[in-house]
Design an enzyme around this catalytic site. Structure first.
Site, PDB file in Angstrom:
ATOM      1  N   VAL A  76     -64.213  18.598  21.210  1.00 12.34           N
ATOM      2  CA  VAL A  76     -64.773  18.221  22.506  1.00 12.34           C
ATOM      3  C   VAL A  76     -65.279  19.499  23.158  1.00 12.34           C
ATOM      4  O   VAL A  76     -64.600  20.536  23.124  1.00 12.34           O
ATOM      5  CB  VAL A  76     -63.710  17.530  23.401  1.00 12.34           C
ATOM      6  CG1 VAL A  76     -64.248  17.277  24.804  1.00 12.34           C
ATOM      7  CG2 VAL A  76     -63.240  16.218  22.771  1.00 12.34           C
ATOM      8  N   GLU A 108     -54.093  17.337  10.022  1.00  9.54           N
ATOM      9  CA  GLU A 108     -53.413  18.612   9.833  1.00  9.54           C
ATOM     10  C   GLU A 108     -54.026  19.599  10.805  1.00  9.54           C
ATOM     11  O   GLU A 108     -55.245  19.607  11.011  1.00  9.54           O
ATOM     12  CB  GLU A 108     -53.589  19.104   8.401  1.00  9.54           C
ATOM     13  CG  GLU A 108     -52.734  20.310   8.083  1.00  9.54           C
ATOM     14  CD  GLU A 108     -52.728  20.598   6.597  1.00  9.54           C
ATOM     15  OE1 GLU A 108     -51.812  20.125   5.907  1.00  9.54           O
ATOM     16  OE2 GLU A 108     -53.660  21.293   6.155  1.00  9.54           O
ATOM     17  N   ASN A 113     -52.219  25.139  17.856  1.00 13.77           N
ATOM     18  CA  ASN A 113     -53.353  24.393  18.400  1.00 13.77           C
ATOM     19  C   ASN A 113     -52.918  23.651  19.669  1.00 13.77           C
ATOM     20  O   ASN A 113     -51.982  22.856  19.627  1.00 13.77           O
ATOM     21  CB  ASN A 113     -53.860  23.393  17.348  1.00 13.77           C
ATOM     22  CG  ASN A 113     -55.140  22.717  17.752  1.00 13.77           C
ATOM     23  OD1 ASN A 113     -55.424  22.518  18.924  1.00 13.77           O
ATOM     24  ND2 ASN A 113     -55.925  22.332  16.759  1.00 13.77           N
ATOM     25  N   TYR A 119     -52.179  14.848  20.300  1.00 16.41           N
ATOM     26  CA  TYR A 119     -51.815  14.109  19.096  1.00 16.41           C
ATOM     27  C   TYR A 119     -50.434  13.466  19.232  1.00 16.41           C
ATOM     28  O   TYR A 119     -50.244  12.305  18.864  1.00 16.41           O
ATOM     29  CB  TYR A 119     -51.838  15.030  17.872  1.00 16.41           C
ATOM     30  CG  TYR A 119     -53.189  15.642  17.583  1.00 16.41           C
ATOM     31  CD1 TYR A 119     -54.366  14.916  17.702  1.00 16.41           C
ATOM     32  CD2 TYR A 119     -53.288  16.967  17.190  1.00 16.41           C
ATOM     33  CE1 TYR A 119     -55.597  15.485  17.440  1.00 16.41           C
ATOM     34  CE2 TYR A 119     -54.518  17.542  16.918  1.00 16.41           C
ATOM     35  CZ  TYR A 119     -55.666  16.794  17.050  1.00 16.41           C
ATOM     36  OH  TYR A 119     -56.884  17.367  16.780  1.00 16.41           O
TER      37      TYR A 119
END
Length: 151
Positions: A76, A108, A113, A119
């Protein structure tokens, strides 16, 4: 008029931190998109699919296999983060995977991150770890974490 490869590449070039080398180049993307098991989703700033000359604000690239589907990349544009576009792309991914009769979806990511929160909020659970899988441009080694979700 922009085609979808152009749209994806425009997002790709801005959405990924170059320190981690995660962005694909046009050749890699084009080679992936010709495979019948690769799918992609695009959203504009309003969360709908862009059309005509409208640019994309985000994309997701996935790969299907019998009974499962993997999220290869999701990006994004920085100026549109925090507005629900990542969640929208994950919803499109999950819906498409269900239509293709996937029972599980995977992704993965590198351990540091910041998308990890998204997630996990979307229901992905960590199921594996690859020690020192990624190498940052400064030489730092970073673990990869595999996430899965049953559909």
């Amino acid at each position: 008029m922009l085609d979808d490869t152009d749209r994806i590449m425009q997002v790709m070039e801005q959405a990924f931190d170059p320190a981690y080398g995660e962005a694909w180049n046009r050749r890699q993307l084009s080679a992936s998109l010709i495979l019948p098991t690769t799918w992609y989703y695009l959203v504009g700033a309003d969360g709908n699919a862009p059309s005509g000359s409208q640019e994309a604000a985000g994309f997701a690239l996935t790969r299907a296999a019998p009974g499962e589907e993997e999220l290869l990349l999701v990006g994004v544009l920085p100026q549109f983060r925090g507005q629900g576009l990542g969640r929208k792309l994950l919803t499109l991914f999950e819906h498409g995977a269900k239509l293709r009769q996937a029972e599980r979806i995977f992704l993965e990511m590198r351990a540091n991150n910041p998308a990890r929160k998204l997630y996990e909020a979307f229901g992905f659970q960590p199921i594996g770890r690859r020690k020192d899988y990624y190498r940052a441009s400064n030489g730092e080694r970073i673990d990869a974490i595999t996430y899965g979700k049953s559909l």
